[in-house]
Design a protein around this motif. Structure first.
Motif, PDB file in Angstrom:
ATOM      1  N   MET A 161     -23.263 -22.139  17.079  1.00  0.00           N
ATOM      2  CA  MET A 161     -23.609 -21.772  15.599  1.00  0.00           C
ATOM      3  C   MET A 161     -22.641 -22.935  14.607  1.00  0.00           C
ATOM      4  O   MET A 161     -21.723 -23.342  15.106  1.00  0.00           O
ATOM      5  CB  MET A 161     -23.481 -20.531  15.239  1.00  0.00           C
ATOM      6  CG  MET A 161     -22.029 -19.919  15.052  1.00  0.00           C
ATOM      7  SD  MET A 161     -21.758 -18.238  14.730  1.00  0.00           S
ATOM      8  CE  MET A 161     -22.548 -17.258  16.260  1.00  0.00           C
ATOM      9  N   ASP A 221     -19.803 -20.412  10.135  1.00  0.00           N
ATOM     10  CA  ASP A 221     -20.398 -19.425  10.633  1.00  0.00           C
ATOM     11  C   ASP A 221     -19.634 -18.664  11.871  1.00  0.00           C
ATOM     12  O   ASP A 221     -19.296 -17.466  12.028  1.00  0.00           O
ATOM     13  CB  ASP A 221     -22.142 -19.316  11.154  1.00  0.00           C
ATOM     14  CG  ASP A 221     -23.003 -19.432  10.027  1.00  0.00           C
ATOM     15  OD1 ASP A 221     -22.589 -19.175   8.887  1.00  0.00           O
ATOM     16  OD2 ASP A 221     -24.222 -19.620  10.297  1.00  0.00           O
ATOM     17  N   SER A 222     -19.198 -19.519  12.661  1.00  0.00           N
ATOM     18  CA  SER A 222     -18.451 -19.204  13.983  1.00  0.00           C
ATOM     19  C   SER A 222     -17.280 -18.739  13.444  1.00  0.00           C
ATOM     20  O   SER A 222     -16.805 -17.756  13.905  1.00  0.00           O
ATOM     21  CB  SER A 222     -18.335 -20.431  14.798  1.00  0.00           C
ATOM     22  OG  SER A 222     -17.403 -20.327  15.832  1.00  0.00           O
ATOM     23  N   ARG A 223     -16.531 -19.375  12.554  1.00  0.00           N
ATOM     24  CA  ARG A 223     -15.250 -18.869  11.952  1.00  0.00           C
ATOM     25  C   ARG A 223     -15.362 -17.396  11.510  1.00  0.00           C
ATOM     26  O   ARG A 223     -14.311 -16.643  11.650  1.00  0.00           O
ATOM     27  CB  ARG A 223     -14.673 -19.468  10.674  1.00  0.00           C
ATOM     28  CG  ARG A 223     -14.057 -20.934  11.328  1.00  0.00           C
ATOM     29  CD  ARG A 223     -13.492 -21.788  10.318  1.00  0.00           C
ATOM     30  NE  ARG A 223     -13.083 -23.208  10.674  1.00  0.00           N
ATOM     31  CZ  ARG A 223     -13.374 -24.180  10.026  1.00  0.00           C
ATOM     32  NH1 ARG A 223     -14.052 -23.959   8.892  1.00  0.00           N
ATOM     33  NH2 ARG A 223     -13.318 -25.424  10.306  1.00  0.00           N
ATOM     34  N   LEU A 268     -18.113 -15.177  12.023  1.00  0.00           N
ATOM     35  CA  LEU A 268     -18.708 -14.055  13.062  1.00  0.00           C
ATOM     36  C   LEU A 268     -18.345 -14.237  14.467  1.00  0.00           C
ATOM     37  O   LEU A 268     -18.421 -13.444  15.302  1.00  0.00           O
ATOM     38  CB  LEU A 268     -20.393 -14.294  12.803  1.00  0.00           C
ATOM     39  CG  LEU A 268     -20.807 -14.457  11.786  1.00  0.00           C
ATOM     40  CD1 LEU A 268     -22.378 -14.798  11.831  1.00  0.00           C
ATOM     41  CD2 LEU A 268     -20.993 -13.083  11.117  1.00  0.00           C
ATOM     42  N   ASP A 269     -17.757 -15.342  15.018  1.00  0.00           N
ATOM     43  CA  ASP A 269     -17.491 -15.432  16.350  1.00  0.00           C
ATOM     44  C   ASP A 269     -16.090 -15.502  16.692  1.00  0.00           C
ATOM     45  O   ASP A 269     -15.599 -16.423  17.289  1.00  0.00           O
ATOM     46  CB  ASP A 269     -18.234 -16.981  16.753  1.00  0.00           C
ATOM     47  CG  ASP A 269     -18.894 -16.877  18.110  1.00  0.00           C
ATOM     48  OD1 ASP A 269     -18.845 -15.878  18.981  1.00  0.00           O
ATOM     49  OD2 ASP A 269     -19.138 -18.044  18.664  1.00  0.00           O
ATOM     50  N   THR A 311     -13.156 -16.786  19.719  1.00  0.00           N
ATOM     51  CA  THR A 311     -13.726 -17.607  20.737  1.00  0.00           C
ATOM     52  C   THR A 311     -13.179 -19.201  20.434  1.00  0.00           C
ATOM     53  O   THR A 311     -12.528 -19.613  19.426  1.00  0.00           O
ATOM     54  CB  THR A 311     -15.182 -17.616  20.621  1.00  0.00           C
ATOM     55  OG1 THR A 311     -15.556 -17.958  19.437  1.00  0.00           O
ATOM     56  CG2 THR A 311     -15.715 -16.130  20.789  1.00  0.00           C
ATOM     57  N   VAL A 330     -16.093 -24.473  17.658  1.00  0.00           N
ATOM     58  CA  VAL A 330     -17.160 -25.091  17.988  1.00  0.00           C
ATOM     59  C   VAL A 330     -17.144 -26.803  18.381  1.00  0.00           C
ATOM     60  O   VAL A 330     -17.537 -26.954  19.494  1.00  0.00           O
ATOM     61  CB  VAL A 330     -18.285 -25.227  16.738  1.00  0.00           C
ATOM     62  CG1 VAL A 330     -19.379 -26.007  16.686  1.00  0.00           C
ATOM     63  CG2 VAL A 330     -18.717 -23.718  16.481  1.00  0.00           C
ATOM     64  N   ARG A 364     -16.220 -26.708  21.830  1.00  0.00           N
ATOM     65  CA  ARG A 364     -17.238 -26.492  22.734  1.00  0.00           C
ATOM     66  C   ARG A 364     -18.215 -27.597  23.009  1.00  0.00           C
ATOM     67  O   ARG A 364     -18.558 -27.988  24.069  1.00  0.00           O
ATOM     68  CB  ARG A 364     -18.098 -25.217  22.457  1.00  0.00           C
ATOM     69  CG  ARG A 364     -17.341 -23.909  22.487  1.00  0.00           C
ATOM     70  CD  ARG A 364     -18.336 -22.863  21.979  1.00  0.00           C
ATOM     71  NE  ARG A 364     -17.632 -22.081  20.995  1.00  0.00           N
ATOM     72  CZ  ARG A 364     -18.399 -21.219  20.264  1.00  0.00           C
ATOM     73  NH1 ARG A 364     -19.267 -20.661  20.567  1.00  0.00           N
ATOM     74  NH2 ARG A 364     -17.358 -20.252  19.255  1.00  0.00           N
ATOM     75  N   SER A 413     -27.430 -19.758  18.609  1.00  0.00           N
ATOM     76  CA  SER A 413     -27.915 -18.416  18.154  1.00  0.00           C
ATOM     77  C   SER A 413     -26.214 -17.790  17.748  1.00  0.00           C
ATOM     78  O   SER A 413     -25.194 -18.458  18.204  1.00  0.00           O
ATOM     79  CB  SER A 413     -28.239 -17.857  19.294  1.00  0.00           C
ATOM     80  OG  SER A 413     -27.408 -17.576  20.331  1.00  0.00           O
ATOM     81  N   ASN A 465     -18.605  -2.770  12.601  1.00  0.00           N
ATOM     82  CA  ASN A 465     -18.226  -3.861  11.658  1.00  0.00           C
ATOM     83  C   ASN A 465     -17.584  -3.466  10.511  1.00  0.00           C
ATOM     84  O   ASN A 465     -16.827  -4.305   9.622  1.00  0.00           O
ATOM     85  CB  ASN A 465     -19.189  -5.071  11.691  1.00  0.00           C
ATOM     86  CG  ASN A 465     -19.218  -5.576  13.177  1.00  0.00           C
ATOM     87  OD1 ASN A 465     -18.486  -5.434  13.934  1.00  0.00           O
ATOM     88  ND2 ASN A 465     -20.485  -6.533  13.076  1.00  0.00           N
TER      89      ASN A 465
END
Length: 146
Positions: free
Chosen positions: A1, A5-7, A9-10, A13, A16, A19, A38, A86
């Motif tokens: 993503m 968004d990753s920062r 929601l993810d 992990t 990005v 990865r 996704s 959440n």
């Protein structure tokens, strides 16, 4: 993503960019490299964020990765129980995940009650994302999008 968004929601992990950088290493180790696009979260500016990510992939991935790459595109599915959890520990995420104005109820194959984007909203977003991939990463074959 996309990175933003990753920062949001993810959490907890790998970044990005890390990865993306690992893709060639996995290919060189003998693995097929596919990309899981996704969840696609519809929020203000989502098209620009995905454009930036796709351009980044196009700019940094070696040709050997691009030649064999494919992607799965999965739109966000959420549920009321996770929404409630959440709200207690990560309410900022819920501002983009819980969108009753864009979502409808759905019973999953496992029997769980979830929400997903309405049929019209989802179809338009899938069409838009396919267009973004075609424009900015035309080498990226989409295996499926839903």
């Amino acid at each position: 993503m996309p990175v933003a968004d990753s920062r949001l929601l993810d959490v907890r992990t790998s970044p990005v960019d890390d990865r993306i950088a690992a893709a060639a290493d996995f290919l060189d180790a003998g693995y097929e490299v596919h990309f899981n696009l996704s969840p696609v979260v519809l929020r203000p500016g989502w098209e620009d964020a995905w454009t930036e990510l796709l351009r980044r992939l196009d700019d940094v991935l070696p040709e050997r990765v691009k030649r064999q790459a494919a992607a799965e595109v999965i739109m966000l599915t959420h549920n009321r129980e996770l929404h409630r959890v959440n709200q207690g520990w990560h309410p900022r995420a819920e501002e983009v995940l819980w969108r009753p104005d864009l979502q409808q109820g759905k019973r999953s194959e496992n029997g769980a009650l979830n929400v997903r984007y309405t049929n019209r909203v989802k179809a338009e977003a899938v069409h838009t994302l396919r267009g973004l991939v075609a424009a900015h990463a035309p080498w990226l074959r989409i295996r499926y999008a839903f």
